[in-house]
Design a protein around this motif. Sequence first.
Motif, mmCIF file in Angstrom:
data_model
loop_
_atom_site.group_PDB
_atom_site.id
_atom_site.type_symbol
_atom_site.label_atom_id
_atom_site.label_comp_id
_atom_site.label_asym_id
_atom_site.label_seq_id
_atom_site.Cartn_x
_atom_site.Cartn_y
_atom_site.Cartn_z
ATOM 1 N N GLU A 41 1.325 -4.378 1.713
ATOM 2 C CA GLU A 41 1.525 -5.275 2.774
ATOM 3 C C GLU A 41 1.519 -6.443 1.979
ATOM 4 O O GLU A 41 0.439 -7.158 1.462
ATOM 5 N N GLY A 42 2.445 -7.298 2.164
ATOM 6 C CA GLY A 42 2.716 -8.418 1.618
ATOM 7 C C GLY A 42 3.100 -8.522 0.135
ATOM 8 O O GLY A 42 3.911 -7.911 -0.310
ATOM 9 N N SER A 43 2.219 -9.177 -0.918
ATOM 10 C CA SER A 43 2.431 -9.097 -2.301
ATOM 11 C C SER A 43 1.824 -7.856 -3.043
ATOM 12 O O SER A 43 0.993 -7.359 -2.340
ATOM 13 N N VAL A 44 2.163 -7.757 -4.232
ATOM 14 C CA VAL A 44 1.561 -6.409 -4.970
ATOM 15 C C VAL A 44 0.569 -7.378 -6.087
ATOM 16 O O VAL A 44 1.020 -8.063 -6.795
ATOM 17 N N SER A 83 5.233 2.486 -8.624
ATOM 18 C CA SER A 83 4.618 3.935 -8.077
ATOM 19 C C SER A 83 3.843 3.719 -6.830
ATOM 20 O O SER A 83 3.533 4.693 -6.137
ATOM 21 N N ILE A 84 3.655 2.464 -6.321
ATOM 22 C CA ILE A 84 3.051 2.412 -4.861
ATOM 23 C C ILE A 84 4.127 2.669 -3.754
ATOM 24 O O ILE A 84 5.259 2.068 -3.808
ATOM 25 N N PRO A 85 3.805 3.439 -2.939
ATOM 26 C CA PRO A 85 4.461 3.907 -1.694
ATOM 27 C C PRO A 85 4.872 2.551 -0.868
ATOM 28 O O PRO A 85 4.062 1.751 -0.539
ATOM 29 N N SER A 86 6.100 2.278 -0.665
ATOM 30 C CA SER A 86 6.559 0.883 -0.009
ATOM 31 C C SER A 86 5.658 0.793 1.526
ATOM 32 O O SER A 86 5.736 -0.289 1.815
ATOM 33 N N ALA A 114 6.624 -9.812 -3.939
ATOM 34 C CA ALA A 114 6.393 -10.589 -5.151
ATOM 35 C C ALA A 114 5.152 -9.859 -5.986
ATOM 36 O O ALA A 114 4.210 -9.271 -5.156
ATOM 37 N N TRP A 115 5.094 -10.193 -7.207
ATOM 38 C CA TRP A 115 3.973 -9.558 -8.040
ATOM 39 C C TRP A 115 2.974 -10.761 -8.265
ATOM 40 O O TRP A 115 3.513 -11.844 -8.378
#
Length: 472
Positions: free
Chosen positions: A144-147, A137-140, A295-296
């Motif tokens: 920035e970088g990983s989630v 659900s995070i707007p792309s 990446a998560w």
Amino acid sequence: MYPIDLLPSPFHIFNDAISGLQSMRPRRWIPYNTHPVPADFDINLRTNTGFVPSQPLPRLQEPFDEWEDALVEAQRVLKYGEDLLGECPKEREEGEEWRERIRSLPILTTETLHENPQLLRRAHQVLAFLVHFYVHSIPSDSIEGSVLVPRSLVAPLMEVSGILRIAPVLTFADTVLWNWELVDPRLPVTIENMRFGRQLFSGTEAERGFYLGSARAEIIGVQMLHIINDYHCLPNVTDATSICKINRLLAELTSVIREIDDCMQSMRQMVDPHVFYWQVRPWFNGSASDPSKPAWIYDGVSDTSKLDLSGPSAGQSSVMHALDLFLDIDHKLRQRRYPAPSEANKRADHGFMERMRRYMPGKHRDYLTYIAEYSHPIREVAQSTPAVREAYNTAVTALKKLRDGHMRVACLYVVTMSRSTKPPPGCPMFAMAQRMEREAAKSGPATGTGGNDLSLLLKAGRDATARAVLKN
């Protein structure tokens, strides 16, 4: 019809002769509990639900009801993040408020759930859905970088995953095996009385139909588990009575495989390919599904890269793995079989099936190990017993045909849709159309949710099945 067409084959003559002798032979019984039974592996043959629990998962109570409430809210307000690039401040604000509430949740221990397998499954399911809702659900344009996945989800998910021995991410078990409720609680558990899609990402009928179609194949597959169990209960595999029984079991297995094939083809009537590919499938993707995506990072885990985080896949269906192992399909190309693997077969991911087993509940994985290590593999019996060979080959051929059909379905739902650009209805249209154009412009083959070259993988599985056919 020529007269010769009316004559029974030697295979049928043999079976008829044995059937006539059966009543003259004393029945042999094997001692009770001389080998594991399906119930030892959380397989429900008595209720005919197989790998599906015999009852729906109960709702979590305090203090875990905060997870349940968050999941209900997610299904109500959240949109897929890559579709929030246009003018949609309300959706973006609601999404961020929801994620902030997730980050502020207390970190709960799941110790009080450990003695109840159904509650553990529900905890895993709710937490895994929440993780996928959180990330996707995070707007792309704000990543920035990983989630970073918050510890309020990670800590309990890692805990229950360790007990269930299942990957700490959304799996086939979460989306299909455990994702149902009873239509009428007063009636027995049957496929007609089960409503699949208790949890949905998109809220579409295509998503619900996808879960239902997958579940129907699982329920049909329970007949295969009965067949495998009957084979394992044979006192031996060499006397005439046992050989006759094996042939009957293989004939029944062939019928079940064909029924699953028909079920798979019927997905086209239940699931709109365009809606599935663009509105449902993106939510399934895990951290390892697409190298072009962030990446998560699981907060509190020392090295997230060592976790299995691909997301759900039909390749995680325990019933299909059981069938492959029972018939001894060599997906890893360890045995010399004819014809030799093609160059494309050699390039495929030979470890895919084994890796997918890590996404299954641990007891289901134990069952697959039990089948693989059984002392009298059915293919070896067919190899050494000419009277069984035709029935075995017929079953393998039916499985090869099923995989041909699966390739056609996958081509329609993934390969063809990956090249489509017509935006489906939704908000915001412009952002969704942009996403579809970006996806269509990608070079390289279409991939499955596990990140594999889908066409290469499915062809390798089909060809490995064909190589199991025994030559006369």
